[in-house]
Design a protein around this motif. Structure first.
Motif, PDB file in Angstrom:
ATOM      1  N   SER A 152       0.829  -1.210   0.000  1.00 59.34           N
ATOM      2  CA  SER A 152       0.000   0.000   0.000  1.00 59.34           C
ATOM      3  C   SER A 152       0.864   1.261   0.000  1.00 59.34           C
ATOM      4  CB  SER A 152      -0.936   0.021   1.215  1.00 59.34           C
ATOM      5  OG  SER A 152      -1.881  -1.012   1.094  1.00 59.34           O
ATOM      6  N   GLN A 201      -6.941   0.759  -0.691  1.00 59.57           N
ATOM      7  CA  GLN A 201      -7.342  -0.380   0.133  1.00 59.57           C
ATOM      8  C   GLN A 201      -8.480   0.007   1.084  1.00 59.57           C
ATOM      9  OE1 GLN A 201      -3.981  -2.168   2.119  1.00 59.57           O
ATOM     10  NE2 GLN A 201      -5.215  -3.761   3.050  1.00 59.57           N
ATOM     11  N   ASP A 231      -5.801  -1.787  -4.949  1.00 61.47           N
ATOM     12  CA  ASP A 231      -5.065  -2.224  -3.760  1.00 61.47           C
ATOM     13  C   ASP A 231      -5.948  -3.154  -2.932  1.00 61.47           C
ATOM     14  OD1 ASP A 231      -3.230  -2.539  -1.768  1.00 61.47           O
ATOM     15  OD2 ASP A 231      -3.189  -0.438  -1.147  1.00 61.47           O
ATOM     16  N   GLU A 232      -5.665  -4.439  -3.010  1.00 60.07           N
ATOM     17  CA  GLU A 232      -6.424  -5.480  -2.297  1.00 60.07           C
ATOM     18  C   GLU A 232      -7.932  -5.285  -2.451  1.00 60.07           C
ATOM     19  OE1 GLU A 232      -4.960  -7.479   0.775  1.00 60.07           O
ATOM     20  OE2 GLU A 232      -2.968  -6.595   0.765  1.00 60.07           O
TER      21      GLU A 232
HETATM   22 MG    MG Z   1      -1.968  -2.834   2.077  1.00 64.23          MG
END
Ligand code: MG
Ligand code: ADP
Length: 325
Positions: free
Chosen positions: A64, A104, A178-179
């Motif tokens: 991240s 995220q 991001d994820e």
């Molecule tokens: Mg992360």
């Protein structure tokens, strides 16, 4: 979800690399509660234009932090980052325009509706009214019927999709997720992936971070493994998966073993204890029956056995050890 044809600059202006990182370093300053933390330790990474690139690593690896530097949310400590050929320090406007990031954390103002939110975002990026694709994007992420609902009334999955639409308002050639599937149900996962795949086919470069190997394996043509702020590997997916073609056979013997039988020399073996024999083999090449036959032909008597697959954690360890030595 239906992908939207993107209108990128003419091919002549298309760079070889969508993202280039050189010696990217980030140290978070110490606070009253925590010591300083070096989250990125000199990352060198090139992401080819048009690729579906996976950034894979355990929690805390620095994924991240890297993404947020590209998104302009975190200030790097040292090194260089270019997006679509534009240095983020020297050409911040151009580099920002070239990337869309789905962070995220789901951050949405609860008092805006999806339509307002996308319009606002388009305004921020200076997309002229006539060129806005608000309805098209809402449709693409399956939120047309929620266009005028307050964001606070949306489910987690809907919010995630809204964030994806928000990242796309300016038709960036690079999309970063991001994820995106952490805590997301399977159905949404499938439709999100179908959509992102279509975008990729249409030419959008995708950078996806995840700590699920399977996800990266299924979607990405190239995978970088990041661990402890360092790149431990960056390889085409099939090559990386080849490293996983390892299994361990753990055997307990009825007596101490002093000399490794020659018959086992074709395998990688280890004796952690005099009666514990570990035989490593490649499932794609070696049949477990042959491995066991070789052990028995050597006159060894097995009293117990178990197998262990190489998992991502082992690969991280292997790669990081290799990096140190
Ligand atoms: Mg992360
Ligand atoms: P990942 O996304 O791979 O899980 P992060 O980039 O979030 O990793 O975190 C990398 C490291 O930096 C972790 O040790 C984390 O605790 C630390 N970190 C992340 N954000 C901050 C912050 N704002 N302040 C201090 N430390 C941070």
């Amino acid at each position: 979800m239906n992908a939207i044809a993107a209108s990128f600059p003419a091919p002549a202006s298309q760079p070889e690399w969508a993202v280039e990182l050189r010696g990217l370093t980030k140290t978070y300053a110490a606070t009253g509660r925590s010591a300083a933390k070096q989250a990125l330790k000199g990352i060198d990474l090139n992401i080819r234009r048009g690729s579906f690139f996976g950034l894979l690593g355990p929690n805390g690896a620095g994924k991240s932090t890297m993404i947020n530097i590209l998104a302009g949310l975190v200030i790097k400590t040292a090194g260089q980052a270019c997006i679509w050929g534009y240095d983020i320090d020297e050409r911040p406007r151009q580099s920002r325009a070239a990337i869309g990031v789905v962070p995220q954390e789901l951050i949405l103002d609860p008092f805006f509706t999806p339509r307002e939110l996308l319009d606002l975002q388009a305004g921020l990026y200076g997309v002229p009214r006539a060129e806005r694709r608000t309805d098209e994007l809402l449709e693409a992420v399956g939120l047309s019927d929620k266009a005028n609902a307050y964001a606070r009334a949306l489910s987690g999955g809907m919010r995630r999709r809204l964030m994806v639409a928000k990242a796309l308002v300016h038709t960036p050639p690079v999309l970063v997720l991001d994820e995106p599937t952490a805590g997301v149900d399977i159905e949404l996962r499938q439709s999100l992936w179908a959509y992102v795949r279509e975008l990729n086919r249409g030419g959008t470069t995708i950078l996806l971070t995840t700590h699920y190997l399977e996800e990266a394996q299924e979607l990405c043509d190239m995978i970088a493994i990041i661990n402890n702020g360092m790149v431990a590997a960056c390889e085409p997916t099939p090559k990386l998966l080849g490293r996983m073609d390892r299994k361990e056979l753990w055997l307990t013997l009825d007596r101490d073993l002093t000399v490794m039988p020659p018959r086992l020399s074709m395998y990688q073996t280890e004796l952690p204890e005099p009666r514990r024999l570990v035989v490593r083999y490649q499932p794609s090449r070696d049949n477990i029956n042959e491995v066991l036959a070789a052990v028995q032909d050597s006159g060894l008597v097995i009293t117990d056995l178990s197998t262990k697959e190489t998992d991502l954690e082992d690969i991280f360890l292997q790669l990081v050890q290799a990096q140190r030595s």
